[in-house]
Design a protein around this motif. Structure first.
Motif, PDB file in Angstrom:
ATOM      1  N   TRP A 539       0.836  -1.205   0.000  1.00  0.00           N
ATOM      2  CA  TRP A 539       0.000   0.000   0.000  1.00  0.00           C
ATOM      3  C   TRP A 539       0.868   1.251   0.000  1.00  0.00           C
ATOM      4  O   TRP A 539       0.894   2.047   0.919  1.00  0.00           O
ATOM      5  CB  TRP A 539      -0.963  -0.036   1.187  1.00  0.00           C
ATOM      6  N   ARG A 540       1.598   1.376  -1.089  1.00  0.00           N
ATOM      7  CA  ARG A 540       2.416   2.554  -1.347  1.00  0.00           C
ATOM      8  C   ARG A 540       2.383   2.806  -2.851  1.00  0.00           C
ATOM      9  O   ARG A 540       2.255   1.882  -3.637  1.00  0.00           O
ATOM     10  CB  ARG A 540       3.857   2.363  -0.867  1.00  0.00           C
ATOM     11  N   SER A 541       2.469   4.068  -3.227  1.00  0.00           N
ATOM     12  CA  SER A 541       2.393   4.423  -4.645  1.00  0.00           C
ATOM     13  C   SER A 541       3.766   4.727  -5.190  1.00  0.00           C
ATOM     14  O   SER A 541       4.711   5.014  -4.441  1.00  0.00           O
ATOM     15  CB  SER A 541       1.493   5.655  -4.845  1.00  0.00           C
ATOM     16  N   SER A 544       4.753   9.158  -3.918  1.00  0.00           N
ATOM     17  CA  SER A 544       4.142   9.371  -2.610  1.00  0.00           C
ATOM     18  C   SER A 544       3.292  10.630  -2.644  1.00  0.00           C
ATOM     19  O   SER A 544       3.622  11.608  -3.311  1.00  0.00           O
ATOM     20  CB  SER A 544       5.223   9.519  -1.530  1.00  0.00           C
ATOM     21  N   GLU A 549      -0.417   7.640  -9.602  1.00  0.00           N
ATOM     22  CA  GLU A 549       0.413   6.508  -9.998  1.00  0.00           C
ATOM     23  C   GLU A 549      -0.073   5.200  -9.385  1.00  0.00           C
ATOM     24  O   GLU A 549      -0.702   5.174  -8.342  1.00  0.00           O
ATOM     25  CB  GLU A 549       1.864   6.757  -9.586  1.00  0.00           C
ATOM     26  N   GLU A 550       0.260   4.110 -10.063  1.00  0.00           N
ATOM     27  CA  GLU A 550      -0.113   2.792  -9.574  1.00  0.00           C
ATOM     28  C   GLU A 550       0.466   2.527  -8.181  1.00  0.00           C
ATOM     29  O   GLU A 550       1.556   2.986  -7.848  1.00  0.00           O
ATOM     30  CB  GLU A 550       0.449   1.719 -10.507  1.00  0.00           C
ATOM     31  N   THR A 551      -0.269   1.750  -7.415  1.00  0.00           N
ATOM     32  CA  THR A 551       0.256   1.259  -6.148  1.00  0.00           C
ATOM     33  C   THR A 551       0.976  -0.067  -6.396  1.00  0.00           C
ATOM     34  O   THR A 551       0.736  -0.745  -7.402  1.00  0.00           O
ATOM     35  CB  THR A 551      -0.876   1.031  -5.132  1.00  0.00           C
ATOM     36  N   ASP A 630      -3.530   7.175   0.948  1.00  0.00           N
ATOM     37  CA  ASP A 630      -3.576   7.573  -0.463  1.00  0.00           C
ATOM     38  C   ASP A 630      -3.761   6.363  -1.375  1.00  0.00           C
ATOM     39  O   ASP A 630      -4.503   6.421  -2.360  1.00  0.00           O
ATOM     40  CB  ASP A 630      -2.292   8.312  -0.850  1.00  0.00           C
ATOM     41  N   ALA A 631      -3.075   5.257  -1.051  1.00  0.00           N
ATOM     42  CA  ALA A 631      -3.168   4.066  -1.897  1.00  0.00           C
ATOM     43  C   ALA A 631      -4.566   3.461  -1.843  1.00  0.00           C
ATOM     44  O   ALA A 631      -5.144   3.097  -2.883  1.00  0.00           O
ATOM     45  CB  ALA A 631      -2.127   3.034  -1.451  1.00  0.00           C
ATOM     46  N   ARG A 634      -6.994   5.740  -3.651  1.00  0.00           N
ATOM     47  CA  ARG A 634      -6.885   5.633  -5.111  1.00  0.00           C
ATOM     48  C   ARG A 634      -7.790   4.528  -5.652  1.00  0.00           C
ATOM     49  O   ARG A 634      -8.548   4.744  -6.604  1.00  0.00           O
ATOM     50  CB  ARG A 634      -5.430   5.357  -5.511  1.00  0.00           C
TER      51      ARG A 634
END
Length: 833
Positions: A539-541, A544, A549-551, A630-631, A634
């Motif tokens: 769970w990070r893009s 940041s 952007e995709e995770t 954020d992830a 999204r």
């Protein structure tokens, strides 16, 4: 009379169409415009009458193309064409609607342009195509959107001698990105200007100060150029030499700037121009009012109070770039800016740890800035001391009680096929949670900052210099970033133990690993394990703090690429981590021996143990709050985007990132087309990415600068810098030398090699994989507690941060020596030498 030369026409003649009126005006005021004539609007009216057509006919485009010219109309137009051809080898034919390029409604790009026209038949055919374009579906839709109810076919046609430009481009007399009247922007490339207007090339960009003529340059790829040929035009690839140099020199740029200023003064308002250089002579090909800038600025001033106005910019604002990387998308700005302001305001009141209270947070050029003031409020020491022993446990309780239950709801929403009502409810709940989430975010962070400052103050009473060693005494504590790296390293161990997997990871490019692994049972089983890893750690893009952007959870490429890096470089995570722990213990023991006062030693030890146990907060709060919120958001928002796409609001679900939150709410309540708005915002966002954002706005006092640097690290370049030395913050001790590699974003990670010195603006947890291979780290921004500083200390790398100049002053291949103990970079050898 159906046609008239530029020199003989009336400037105010609406029958020439807007483009024609502009060229007539420019010509009559002595500007260097190629000669030409205008086919007036009455020619189209006559053509319609001659062919007994009805303007309201649904098939008017086809009818125009099938129509024929009367002898009278054909003879006059042909005579004008041949007269112009006496001076030019060929002509350009362009539509010129009365509605086009007028203030408030720019129809640029909605009509037609044809180049290198040489014969009468070709010329008359292109005139008909220009007329037909007035009745096209896309123009009719645009006119309807602009509330332009023109029913009469008021379409003129401009016929102009074609200049075979070696270099061409467009100019905005007011910087379209910053809205700064004191700057103009030039975009230029090789060949005819249609390559730039159509977006086929990435041009060179020049920002020129209209008062001093100082020039800032950004080189573009200039991938192709358009040239005339025997018939029509053709595209050609640029050579390496053309791509690697600027297409305009400073003398050309100044000439263009002076012409732009003169044209702007003629019109009395901002304009954009099209130009061309042929045989070292400058030609002005078109001028029109800048309407989108005015509209965009009006939106900033009147509709969204979190976007900075020109009046705001007179105050001192600090760029929050050390926390929020680069420009952010409009939708994310709508979520994060109000959330940051609310969270910072509430927490600086509760924990005024640095004598600073946040007044406002606003958006400028896509970047997040904050305005603060000093306060004398101080929290009683006993109130803070009651929190210090439980800071980490307190964080985990907040995450468990507040964040994880909401993330479970977001996971469900990421698999929901929404109605307008459910989507609107989900969107509003997400907006509300960002406010709550960032109140808790700073509620977690600020007490830890207070503790760090107290320990740093005590450390300074014994050790006057080199604060970085204090933070190396706090390294070697497992956190979620390191835990993520360790899990990837353990997965790489499984790869090394399997001949089949090892072969795949050794010979396959990173972007082919996933497909290759799917081709075998062992590969599929390994991908299942990677999937389990991603469900916990993914769970990070890629970027940041944004939604664009995709995770990692969406795409296994990122995890697989990191595993491949561990396989190839042989890095032993546990061994290196053990070394960091041992170094921490040795530094701590050596420091404690320096303390002679028993009472002070006992107090320092107490505060140190509290700080050590809470050192996980920096990375763990980022893992669970900054990145994960954020992830998860999204994936939830992508489902809402699917609904907006289905309802015709946007063309693609990810276009919603370029709408503001109020627009999303309105569209969910009552769907209206927003494709063009999203496209304009996307283009503006890309322009923001090319800009160098200032570290601050306004004129701060020395006290304000000092207070700001407590938060972000240095915001000005060090005065001690010389040709061969760059100074910054000593963030991680040691000295190392190696070749520079400047990395600007994640797309360039593959260019980094083992033994390189990493030079970048800042780092986020996504960058951690580079630290395994780096010899040292240098950044433009960041303080002693930034991500780059923390990870450099964990990996035992010398680091100099907050230089404000490294990415500009250093080039790939330069050999540098990095002294992380004293915050000094020595340029040993330039790459070109």
């Amino acid at each position: 009379m159906y046609s008239v030369r530029f020199q003989k026409a009336e400037e105010s003649s609406r029958s020439a169409g807007a483009k024609g009126m502009n060229l007539i005006k420019l010509t009559k005021n002595g500007l260097p415009v190629p000669d030409g004539f205008v086919i007036q609007t009455n020619a189209l009216t006559r053509f319609i009458e001659d062919n007994r057509l009805q303007a309201a006919d649904a098939h008017m485009e086809r009818a125009i193309m099938n129509g024929t010219f009367s002898k009278e109309l054909r003879d006059e137009l042909a005579a004008s064409f041949y007269e112009l051809r006496e001076s030019y080898a060929s002509v350009a034919v362009r539509s010129s609607s009365v509605s086009e390029d007028l203030e408030g409604a720019s129809f640029a790009g909605q009509y037609e342009t044809y180049l290198n026209i040489k014969t009468e038949e070709e010329f008359l055919g292109k005139v008909k195509e220009c007329w037909a374009s007035f009745f096209s579906a896309r123009v009719s839709g645009y006119k309807e959107k602009m509330n332009n109810d023109t029913a009469e076919p008021l379409m003129g046609v401009v016929v102009q001698g074609l200049i075979n430009s070696e270099v061409s481009g467009v100019i905005f007399s007011r910087n379209p990105v910053t809205h700064d009247d004191g700057e103009l922007m030039i975009s230029a490339s090789y060949g005819l200007g249609e390559a730039i207007v159509s977006g086929s090339v990435t041009p060179d960009t020049f920002i020129v100060n209209k008062g001093t003529f100082q020039i800032d340059k950004e080189i573009g790829l200039k991938e192709i150029y358009i040239v005339s040929q025997e018939e029509g035009v053709t595209e050609k690839e640029t050579s390496a030499d053309m791509r690697n140099r600027f297409c305009l020199d400073d003398e050309n740029i100044k000439e263009l700037a002076m012409l732009t200023i003169k044209t702007e003064e003629l019109y009395g308002y901002p304009v954009d121009l099209e130009f061309g250089f042929a045989e070292n002579k400058l030609y002005l090909l078109q001028a029109r009012p800048i309407t989108t800038i005015v509209q965009d600025q009006k939106a900033a001033d009147e509709e969204r109070e979190f976007i900075m106005t020109p009046r705001d910019q007179k105050d001192f604002w600090l760029n929050m770039e050390s926390n929020i990387e680069g420009p952010v998308s409009p939708l994310f700005a709508s979520l994060i800016v109000p959330a940051l302001e609310y969270g910072l305001k509430e927490s600086t009141k509760t924990f005024p740890v640095m004598g600073i209270e946040i007044e406002r947070v606003k958006l400028h050029q896509g970047r997040v800035f904050s305005r603060q003031h000093k306060t004398d409020d101080k929290l009683p020491a006993e109130q803070l001391e009651a929190l210090f022993p439980i800071l980490a446990d307190r964080m985990y309780d907040i995450i468990q009680e507040t964040f994880l239950p909401f993330y479970q709801k977001l996971d469900e929403l990421a698999h929901t096929n929404h109605t307008r009502e459910t989507a609107l409810d989900a969107f509003r709940n997400l907006q509300d949670f960002y406010l709550k989430g960032y109140e808790e975010h700073f509620n977690i962070v600020f007490p830890q900052v207070a503790l760090n400052m107290m320990l740093e103050s005590m450390y300074g009473q014994i050790e006057k210099e080199n604060t970085s060693l204090l933070y190396e005494m706090l390294a070697g504590v497992m956190n979620k970033s390191l835990e993520t790296d360790r899990q990837l390293w353990l997965l790489s161990g499984q790869v090394k133990d399997s001949p089949e997997l090892r072969r795949v990871f050794t010979v396959s490019p990173a972007d082919e690993l996933h497909q290759t692994l799917l081709q075998s049972n062992e590969g599929k089983r390994f991908l299942e394990q990677v999937g389990e890893f991603l469900q916990e750690y993914g769970w990070r893009s890629v970027k940041s703090h944004d939604l664009l952007e995709e995770t990692w959870a969406e795409n296994p490429y990122f995890a697989l690429a990191n595993i491949q890096n561990y396989v190839r470089n042989g890095y032993d995570f546990d061994s290196e981590f053990h070394k960091t722990i041992e170094k921490r213990k040795q530094l701590y023991a050596a420091f404690m021996e320096k303390i002679e006062d028993d009472g002070f030693r006992e107090k320092f030890d107490r505060y140190y143990q509290w700080t050590l146990s809470s050192s996980v907060i920096k990375d763990d709060h980022h893992f669970y709050i900054d990145a994960m919120l954020d992830a998860k958001a999204r994936l939830c928002l992508l489902k809402i985007g699917e609904l907006l796409e289905k309802q015709g609001v946007i063309d693609d679900r990810e276009d919603m990132w370029y709408l503001y939150s109020d627009e999303v709410e309105k569209a969910l309540a009552s769907p209206v087309p927003m494709q063009e708005k999203a496209a304009e915002r996307k283009q503006l966002f890309q322009q923001y990415q090319l800009l160098e954002a200032p570290a601050y706005l306004g004129t701060p006092t020395p006290e304000q600068l000092q207070a700001a640097e407590q938060i972000t690290g240095s915001i000005t370049e060090d005065e001690k810098n010389t040709e061969h030395h760059i100074y910054g913050l000593a963030a991680s001790s040691g000295i190392a030398s190696g070749p520079v590699k400047v990395i600007r974003d994640a797309s360039e990670f593959s260019l980094f090699s083992s033994g390189d010195v990493l030079v970048c603006k800042m780092t986020t947890p996504l960058w951690t994989s580079l630290f395994q291979d780096a010899k040292a780290v240098i950044t433009d921004t960041g303080g002693i507690l930034s991500h780059a500083a923390i990870i450099a200390r964990e990996y035992g790398l010398p680091a100099v941060l907050g230089t404000r100049a490294a990415t500009d002053r250093l080039n790939d291949g330069d050999i540098v020596s990095v002294d992380g103990t004293n915050g000094k970079i020595t340029i040993v050898k330039r790459a070109s030498c």
